[in-house]
Motif scaffolding. Structure first.
Motif, short mmCIF file in Angstrom:
data_model
loop_
_atom_site.label_atom_id
_atom_site.label_comp_id
_atom_site.label_asym_id
_atom_site.label_seq_id
_atom_site.Cartn_x
_atom_site.Cartn_y
_atom_site.Cartn_z
N GLN A 125 -3.93 2.72 -5.72
CA GLN A 125 -4.95 1.33 -5.64
C GLN A 125 -4.08 0.19 -5.50
N THR A 155 0.51 -1.08 0.18
CA THR A 155 0.06 0.14 0.01
C THR A 155 0.81 1.26 0.07
N LYS A 177 -4.92 -2.55 -3.17
CA LYS A 177 -6.16 -3.52 -3.30
C LYS A 177 -6.08 -4.10 -4.51
#
Length: 363
Positions: free
Chosen positions: A241, A111, A244
């Motif tokens: 992103q 992340t 994810k």
């Protein structure tokens, strides 16, 4: 900042400094070349004496030499100053990724790496537009942006709180562990993927895409900068992103997807005659960058522990810098032989090689 801010001004620099389009790419090569040799050395020192001891002087050198480029009186002096600016920039990218690896673990690292890629892309998105606008005032104005590295260096001295490596190993043991981590097939494949990616980015997109927009569409440096920025906006969002995406798809599959998208982008650009339709490959290129580069860096960061992480990632940065330096030079040769359209077909062939590398080496 070292490349994106001046890329839209390259055609104007070529005209004002009375050099050819083949030669103007040397301004990027001169900046990236020192990193090929210095980055591994600086990575070793960052492991042995500390991250900040290398980071702060590097920022100061980058800022001073980069600003001095604005005062160059001819192309030769500009190349020399760009070389010294590259000396300052040699360690910055590798230490950036190293510090992320030091501060985060597991999915938080993915992340954080994605957020870092996003921030970098915001810079890449804004600098072409800012640099292109400044170049309307004069070819040298984009170099004044480098002044910002000085206060950043002061901020690092005062405010960056990072863990420093405790490296008590003798040099023979240290280098042995670094070498063992570098020689795996997967690491070699990731290095190759980075090398090919940056040939495409710095050769085709940042050097010869502006030249195509100038030659075929007659665009100003400001419009060229805005168009280059478009892909980076997409990259910024996509990179943010990554945590994810990495939870749903493997990084290997993300890199493979990016390589196929690169192929489509560089095959399509020479065949587009309406400037508005160029928005499609620009956006697709941005998406591919957003899933590719952070994924490669995240996979590499997992391969090395803290005590020799800077040296390990510095080798990757040398590979990356090699692609940055070779891309403009190699495609400059192709441009001289076949023109700007042929440079993009050649880059599509590079994307095919990238796809083969991912399929055969990164598993």
């Amino acid at each position: 900042m070292g490349v994106a801010s001046i890329a839209p001004a390259l055609p104007k620099m070529a005209r004002v400094l009375d050099v050819s389009n083949e030669q103007i790419g040397l301004l990027i090569t001169a900046f990236t070349l020192p990193g090929i040799f210095l980055t591994p050395v600086l990575g070793v020192f960052a492991d042995r004496i500390g991250r900040k001891a290398i980071l702060v002087p590097s920022l100061f050198i980058f800022g001073i030499a980069g600003t001095a480029c604005a005062f160059a009186t001819d192309f030769t002096w500009l190349l020399i100053l760009r070389f010294f600016q590259g000396v300052g920039g040699a360690s910055l990218g590798a230490l950036n990724v190293t510090l992320i690896g030091d501060l985060y673990e597991g999915n938080k690292r993915a992340t954080a790496m994605g957020y870092t890629g996003s921030v970098l892309s915001v810079g890449t998105a804004s600098y072409p537009a800012i640099g292109g606008g400044l170049a309307l005032l004069g070819w040298y104005f984009p170099f004044y942006l480098c002044l910002v590295a000085i206060p950043i260096g002061l901020f690092v001295i005062k405010s960056l709180k990072n863990p420093e490596p405790e490296n008590g190993k003798d040099l023979k043991t240290y280098f042995g562990k670094v070498w063992n981590s570098l020689k795996s097939k997967k690491v070699i494949g990731l290095f190759a993927a980075n090398f090919l990616t940056f040939i495409m980015l710095y050769g085709a997109y940042l050097t010869f895409f502006p030249i195509l927009l100038d030659e075929d569409f007659g665009q100003t440096s400001l419009i060229i900068g805005i168009m280059l920025s478009g892909s980076s906006v997409v990259t910024a969002f996509t990179s943010s992103q990554l945590g994810k995406l990495a939870g749903r798809f493997s990084e290997q599959n993300l890199i493979l997807t990016a390589s196929l998208l690169y192929l489509g982008v560089f095959l399509s650009i020479p065949n587009i005659e309406n400037i508005w339709l160029l928005a499609i490959p620009i956006m697709v290129f941005g998406f591919a960058q957003g899933i590719n580069i952070p994924s490669i860096l995240n996979l590499l960061t997992y391969q090395a522990p803290t005590e020799y992480r800077a040296a390990f990632l510095s080798v990757n940065w040398t590979v990356l810098r090699s692609g940055q330096a070779l891309g403009p030079f190699l495609l400059g040769v192709i441009y001289g032989l076949g023109g700007v359209e042929v440079t993009f077909y050649f880059t599509a062939a590079v994307a095919v090689i990238l796809t083969a590398v991912i399929v055969t080496l990164i598993k």
